[in-house]
Scaffold this active site. Structure first.
Site, mmCIF file in Angstrom:
data_model
loop_
_atom_site.group_PDB
_atom_site.id
_atom_site.type_symbol
_atom_site.label_atom_id
_atom_site.label_comp_id
_atom_site.label_asym_id
_atom_site.label_seq_id
_atom_site.Cartn_x
_atom_site.Cartn_y
_atom_site.Cartn_z
ATOM 1 N N ASP A 59 0.713 -1.341 -0.098
ATOM 2 C CA ASP A 59 -0.077 -0.318 -0.128
ATOM 3 C C ASP A 59 0.932 1.559 0.109
ATOM 4 O O ASP A 59 2.329 0.769 0.779
ATOM 5 C CB ASP A 59 -0.801 0.445 1.282
ATOM 6 C CG ASP A 59 -1.977 -1.170 1.224
ATOM 7 O OD1 ASP A 59 -2.220 -1.235 0.154
ATOM 8 O OD2 ASP A 59 -2.513 -1.297 2.032
ATOM 9 N N ASP A 80 -7.692 -1.248 -4.624
ATOM 10 C CA ASP A 80 -7.841 -1.047 -4.161
ATOM 11 C C ASP A 80 -9.094 -0.135 -4.324
ATOM 12 O O ASP A 80 -10.262 0.362 -4.184
ATOM 13 C CB ASP A 80 -7.939 -0.407 -2.413
ATOM 14 C CG ASP A 80 -6.536 -1.643 -1.295
ATOM 15 O OD1 ASP A 80 -6.534 -3.119 -1.564
ATOM 16 O OD2 ASP A 80 -5.454 -1.570 -0.732
#
Length: 178
Positions: free
Chosen positions: A138, A157
């Site tokens: 991330d 995401d």
């Protein structure tokens, strides 16, 4: 003299029929592939340019940061010792199979398949991370003044979230038609 008759055209509605149904799932797989490609290229770039935990402020509400998520959304079960890697991978692989089935069955339903394609691309992108690295990479970190930071996330995401939103919009449109 025999006369020729034209064959009758069936008007029976079949799943997947409608505008664009003849195209099959190819275009939708192309969209999913683009999500995976952009996701993996951005993750590779951030991983090469940043050390783990390193942060680069971009604006007053956004940073680039390299963090790892061994769990699910919001690091759910992230501290469970490793079994969750394979658990979430198995769930994602099952979801990918189901999405492919739905795409094939409803290839002509544009908004529905856009939603599925984005979710598919996001799921594949995060599965690649789990299998290759044992965690999801991330790097997008948004925050607002004293409210704290939203959990870091990635392009996969975004694909999943936008796809879920489009799925809800599609379902609401379908319900409102009836």
């Amino acid at each position: 003299m025999a006369t020729k008759t034209k064959p009758r055209i069936s008007t029976v509605h079949k799943p997947g029929s409608g505008a664009g149904a003849g195209a099959g799932i190819g275009p939708w797989l192309g969209i999913a592939f683009l999500v995976v490609l952009i996701d993996q290229l951005t993750k590779i770039t951030i991983s090469k340019l940043f050390a783990y935990g390193e942060t680069l402020p971009v604006t007053s509400f956004f940073n680039l940061v390299l963090v790892y998520n061994p769990g699910a959304a919001f690091s759910f079960l992230g501290d469970q010792g490793g079994w969750q890697r394979w658990f979430f991978t198995a769930i994602a692989v099952g979801a990918i199979g189901f999405i492919l089935y739905l795409m094939k069955r409803h290839a002509g339903q544009r908004l529905f398949c856009w939603a599925l394609a984005l979710i598919l691309g996001g799921a594949v992108g995060n599965v690649i991370d789990r299998v290759a690295y044992g965690h999801v990479i991330d790097f997008l970190d948004f925050y607002w003044r004293g409210w704290g930071h939203f959990p870091a996330f990635n392009v996969a995401d975004i694909g999943i979230s936008v796809g879920a939103f489009l799925f809800i919009v599609d379902e609401l449109r379908r319900v409102n038609k009836h």
